[in-house]
Design a protein around this motif. Structure first.
Motif, short mmCIF file in Angstrom:
data_model
loop_
_atom_site.label_atom_id
_atom_site.label_comp_id
_atom_site.label_asym_id
_atom_site.label_seq_id
_atom_site.Cartn_x
_atom_site.Cartn_y
_atom_site.Cartn_z
N ASP A 136 47.03 35.54 37.01
CA ASP A 136 45.99 36.52 37.33
C ASP A 136 44.66 35.89 36.93
OD1 ASP A 136 47.56 38.64 38.37
OD2 ASP A 136 48.18 39.17 36.34
N ILE A 137 43.75 35.79 37.89
CA ILE A 137 42.48 35.12 37.68
C ILE A 137 41.35 36.08 38.03
CG2 ILE A 137 41.00 33.19 38.38
CD1 ILE A 137 43.57 31.66 39.14
N HIS A 138 40.40 36.23 37.11
CA HIS A 138 39.21 37.06 37.36
C HIS A 138 38.04 36.13 37.66
CE1 HIS A 138 35.50 39.16 36.11
NE2 HIS A 138 36.04 40.11 36.83
N LEU A 139 37.40 36.33 38.82
CA LEU A 139 36.22 35.55 39.19
C LEU A 139 35.04 36.48 39.39
CD1 LEU A 139 37.70 33.07 41.86
CD2 LEU A 139 37.26 32.63 39.43
N LYS A 140 33.88 36.02 38.97
CA LYS A 140 32.63 36.76 39.21
C LYS A 140 31.91 36.03 40.34
CE LYS A 140 28.93 38.95 36.65
NZ LYS A 140 29.47 40.29 36.71
N ARG A 141 31.67 36.75 41.44
CA ARG A 141 31.04 36.16 42.61
C ARG A 141 29.66 35.62 42.24
NH1 ARG A 141 32.41 37.01 47.88
NH2 ARG A 141 33.60 38.86 47.32
N GLY A 142 29.41 34.37 42.61
CA GLY A 142 28.12 33.74 42.35
C GLY A 142 27.26 33.70 43.60
N PRO A 143 26.14 32.98 43.55
CA PRO A 143 25.23 32.89 44.70
C PRO A 143 25.91 32.31 45.94
CG PRO A 143 24.23 31.91 42.74
CD PRO A 143 25.63 32.26 42.38
N ALA A 144 26.91 31.46 45.74
CA ALA A 144 27.62 30.82 46.86
C ALA A 144 28.96 31.50 47.12
CB ALA A 144 27.81 29.34 46.59
N GLY A 145 29.13 32.73 46.69
CA GLY A 145 30.39 33.42 46.89
C GLY A 145 31.37 33.13 45.78
N LEU A 146 32.65 33.09 46.12
CA LEU A 146 33.69 32.85 45.12
C LEU A 146 33.95 31.36 44.92
CD1 LEU A 146 36.16 35.70 46.11
CD2 LEU A 146 34.63 35.62 44.13
N GLY A 147 33.49 30.54 45.86
CA GLY A 147 33.56 29.09 45.68
C GLY A 147 34.85 28.44 46.13
N PHE A 148 35.51 29.03 47.12
CA PHE A 148 36.69 28.36 47.67
C PHE A 148 36.88 28.77 49.13
CE2 PHE A 148 38.29 32.23 45.68
CZ PHE A 148 39.16 32.75 46.62
N ASN A 149 37.61 27.93 49.86
CA ASN A 149 37.94 28.19 51.25
C ASN A 149 39.42 28.54 51.34
OD1 ASN A 149 35.44 26.89 51.33
ND2 ASN A 149 35.87 25.91 53.27
N ILE A 150 39.78 29.33 52.35
CA ILE A 150 41.17 29.71 52.54
C ILE A 150 41.67 29.30 53.92
CG2 ILE A 150 41.08 31.64 50.92
CD1 ILE A 150 40.87 33.53 53.39
N VAL A 151 42.99 29.16 54.01
CA VAL A 151 43.68 28.94 55.27
C VAL A 151 44.89 29.86 55.29
CG1 VAL A 151 42.96 26.53 55.63
CG2 VAL A 151 45.01 27.01 54.29
N GLY A 152 45.45 30.04 56.47
CA GLY A 152 46.68 30.81 56.60
C GLY A 152 46.46 32.15 57.26
N GLY A 153 47.51 32.94 57.28
CA GLY A 153 47.52 34.24 57.93
C GLY A 153 48.61 34.27 58.99
N VAL A 154 48.92 35.46 59.48
CA VAL A 154 49.99 35.58 60.47
C VAL A 154 49.66 34.84 61.77
CG1 VAL A 154 50.94 37.74 59.57
CG2 VAL A 154 49.15 37.83 61.29
N ASP A 155 48.37 34.69 62.05
CA ASP A 155 47.94 34.05 63.29
C ASP A 155 47.61 32.57 63.13
OD1 ASP A 155 45.83 34.83 61.65
OD2 ASP A 155 44.43 35.07 63.30
#
Length: 153
Positions: free
Chosen positions: A13-32
């Motif tokens: 479990d990770i708590h992040l505080k959104r900064g000026p550049a967002g959360l700072g990571f990119n995602i991939v995946g999903g059903v599509d």
């Protein structure tokens, strides 16, 4: 067997505080846009330098994000997952399954919590270059064999 690559992945479990550049990571995946065959989960593609995720240090590329602020990421399209991250607020609670050693990297591009930027997989690029070189050599050999010996006329 203890310590094997097939051990059960750890859940954090990770708590992040959104900064000026967002959360700072990119995602991939999903059903599509499955990142791993037969798995429609959402995965971390890239950690941005100096972003909230990099500063925390626990989230890693290849980790599977299971929940965002209590919302399960099961059976979501990629765009629905991106929207969930965009609207998650300033304080974001993630439940993450750490990547297994046997998981491989996926596609060349990813989408983050507020922008789009390319993600580059060096191993995949090396494989593509080697395949292209091999195809060129095979093509030359086939061409020379099909052309056969030349007559002097």
């Amino acid at each position: 067997m203890n310590g094997s690559a097939h051990s059960t992945p750890k859940v954090l479990d990770i708590h992040l505080k959104r900064g000026p550049a967002g959360l700072g990571f990119n995602i991939v995946g999903g059903v599509d846009q499955q990142y791993i065959m037969n798995d429609s989960g959402i995965y971390v593609a890239k950690i941005k330098e100096n972003g909230a995720a990099a500063q925390d240090g626990r989230l890693q590329e290849g980790d599977k994000i299971i929940m965002v602020n209590g919302w399960k990421l099961e059976n979501l399209s990629h765009s629905a997952a991106v929207e969930l991250f965009r609207t998650a607020g300033e304080d974001v609670q993630l439940r993450v399954q750490q990547r297994c050693l046997s998981q491989q990297n996926g596609p060349f591009s990813s989408q983050s919590d507020g922008d789009s930027s390319p993600s580059f997989n060096t191993q995949t690029m090396i494989t593509l270059v080697a395949t292209a070189a091999l195809a060129t050599v095979v093509g030359i050999i086939v061409y020379k064999r099909l052309r056969g010996p030349r007559s002097p006329f």
